[in-house]
Design a protein around this motif. Sequence first.
Motif, mmCIF file in Angstrom:
data_model
loop_
_atom_site.group_PDB
_atom_site.id
_atom_site.type_symbol
_atom_site.label_atom_id
_atom_site.label_comp_id
_atom_site.label_asym_id
_atom_site.label_seq_id
_atom_site.Cartn_x
_atom_site.Cartn_y
_atom_site.Cartn_z
ATOM 1 N N LEU A 1 0.827 -1.212 0.000
ATOM 2 C CA LEU A 1 0.000 0.000 0.000
ATOM 3 C C LEU A 1 0.860 1.262 0.000
ATOM 4 O O LEU A 1 0.559 2.236 -0.697
ATOM 5 C CB LEU A 1 -0.934 -0.001 1.203
ATOM 6 C CG LEU A 1 -2.055 -1.050 1.192
ATOM 7 C CD1 LEU A 1 -2.666 -1.188 2.583
ATOM 8 C CD2 LEU A 1 -3.124 -0.677 0.165
ATOM 9 N N GLY B 1 1.986 2.313 -3.310
ATOM 10 C CA GLY B 1 1.001 2.788 -4.259
ATOM 11 C C GLY B 1 0.138 1.734 -4.903
ATOM 12 O O GLY B 1 -0.628 2.032 -5.818
ATOM 13 N N TRP B 2 0.204 0.482 -4.450
ATOM 14 C CA TRP B 2 -0.639 -0.565 -5.024
ATOM 15 C C TRP B 2 -2.106 -0.269 -4.754
ATOM 16 O O TRP B 2 -2.459 0.264 -3.706
ATOM 17 C CB TRP B 2 -0.289 -1.916 -4.411
ATOM 18 C CG TRP B 2 0.938 -2.581 -4.947
ATOM 19 C CD1 TRP B 2 2.145 -2.002 -5.193
ATOM 20 C CD2 TRP B 2 1.077 -3.970 -5.267
ATOM 21 N NE1 TRP B 2 3.031 -2.940 -5.652
ATOM 22 C CE2 TRP B 2 2.408 -4.154 -5.710
ATOM 23 C CE3 TRP B 2 0.223 -5.066 -5.215
ATOM 24 C CZ2 TRP B 2 2.893 -5.401 -6.095
ATOM 25 C CZ3 TRP B 2 0.698 -6.313 -5.597
ATOM 26 C CH2 TRP B 2 2.019 -6.477 -6.045
ATOM 27 N N GLU B 3 -2.958 -0.640 -5.690
ATOM 28 C CA GLU B 3 -4.387 -0.530 -5.496
ATOM 29 C C GLU B 3 -4.862 -1.599 -4.512
ATOM 30 O O GLU B 3 -4.283 -2.691 -4.433
ATOM 31 C CB GLU B 3 -5.129 -0.700 -6.830
ATOM 32 C CG GLU B 3 -4.844 0.407 -7.849
ATOM 33 C CD GLU B 3 -5.351 1.766 -7.389
ATOM 34 O OE1 GLU B 3 -6.317 1.801 -6.592
ATOM 35 O OE2 GLU B 3 -4.796 2.785 -7.821
ATOM 36 N N VAL B 4 -5.929 -1.283 -3.782
ATOM 37 C CA VAL B 4 -6.417 -2.184 -2.745
ATOM 38 C C VAL B 4 -6.807 -3.539 -3.322
ATOM 39 O O VAL B 4 -6.521 -4.586 -2.735
ATOM 40 C CB VAL B 4 -7.602 -1.552 -1.990
ATOM 41 C CG1 VAL B 4 -8.239 -2.567 -1.030
ATOM 42 C CG2 VAL B 4 -7.145 -0.320 -1.220
ATOM 43 N N ASP B 5 -7.449 -3.563 -4.489
ATOM 44 C CA ASP B 5 -7.848 -4.831 -5.110
ATOM 45 C C ASP B 5 -6.632 -5.721 -5.370
ATOM 46 O O ASP B 5 -6.672 -6.932 -5.118
ATOM 47 C CB ASP B 5 -8.588 -4.578 -6.427
ATOM 48 C CG ASP B 5 -9.995 -4.060 -6.212
ATOM 49 O OD1 ASP B 5 -10.454 -4.061 -5.050
ATOM 50 O OD2 ASP B 5 -10.637 -3.660 -7.199
ATOM 51 N N ALA C 1 -11.679 -7.477 -2.208
ATOM 52 C CA ALA C 1 -11.170 -6.300 -1.499
ATOM 53 C C ALA C 1 -11.938 -6.089 -0.198
ATOM 54 O O ALA C 1 -11.360 -5.635 0.808
ATOM 55 C CB ALA C 1 -11.284 -5.066 -2.387
ATOM 56 N N GLY D 1 -6.718 2.312 3.437
ATOM 57 C CA GLY D 1 -6.496 3.654 2.917
ATOM 58 C C GLY D 1 -5.571 4.498 3.782
ATOM 59 O O GLY D 1 -4.940 5.434 3.282
ATOM 60 N N ARG E 1 -2.172 4.079 2.186
ATOM 61 C CA ARG E 1 -1.968 4.285 0.759
ATOM 62 C C ARG E 1 -0.981 5.424 0.509
ATOM 63 O O ARG E 1 -1.049 6.470 1.152
ATOM 64 C CB ARG E 1 -3.282 4.629 0.053
ATOM 65 C CG ARG E 1 -4.186 3.450 -0.250
ATOM 66 C CD ARG E 1 -3.603 2.463 -1.257
ATOM 67 N NE ARG E 1 -3.115 3.085 -2.454
ATOM 68 C CZ ARG E 1 -3.878 3.464 -3.485
ATOM 69 N NH1 ARG E 1 -5.193 3.282 -3.431
ATOM 70 N NH2 ARG E 1 -3.348 4.005 -4.551
#
Length: 257
Positions: free
Chosen positions: A218, A221-225, A236, A252, A255
């Motif tokens: 996170l 910068g990885w997306e939560v999915d 998710a 979040g 993130r």
Amino acid sequence: MTRETRTVAAQDPGAVRAPFVIHGYDEVVALDTSWNAHAHPWDELLWNERGTSMAVVGARAWTITPALGLWMPAGTMHSGSAVAGTWFRAAFFGRAGTPSLSDVPVAVEITPLLRLLLERLGDTSLAAGSRTATESMVLDVLAPSTRELLVHIPTSPLLRPIADAVRENPGDRRTLSQWAAELGVSARTVTRAFNAETGTSFARWVAGVRAQHAVGLLTRGWEVDAVADEVGYRSASAFGAAFRRTTGLTPGAFRAR
């Protein structure tokens, strides 16, 4: 990628006289970096401006982030590691002039106010009176946090294969029963061993390892999915619920911004 290993001396509390109340240090590591087991003569607050790092004391491993720091008491033997690109920060507290927050390692929430105060102490032009006032405010707002990214690492021959596999690949979805079958023991034996060695259940231990790994992704910068899939959750929402139960925070909160 080349890895850098650094050697730091182990020093007892009071071994070196501190000519400061609070002294800051920061660095961006260019390579994956590890530190040997060592101890500082002063209390230390560790946190990151960017990225994640880890501190290990005995069988306990804490993940350190921009949101959650770690108080390391003077004289505590600990090793550490950080991934390339991590901007880590540290504040050393001279014991002669400052009371210790804790005699054992504890998590510290890096609030916006605490961050601003610590950043202010990095101003070399700060007048002596202003520095003293700021240091007093830091000591006033410092407090242990009930939230922490801590995993107790099993070391027994029975649980070590599980610990190594899950820490290497948090997306491993093998259940307790499947692990027990592979190890040739009963599920009850594995359950008892986890409770005895880690103080928690197999499921909660796995969730803790997954949360630590997820935080590292996170903050990059990885997306939560994508993080959810990488650490072994089928959605998710399932990941978010497990993450909140484990850390008390939402994904979040970690993130990259």
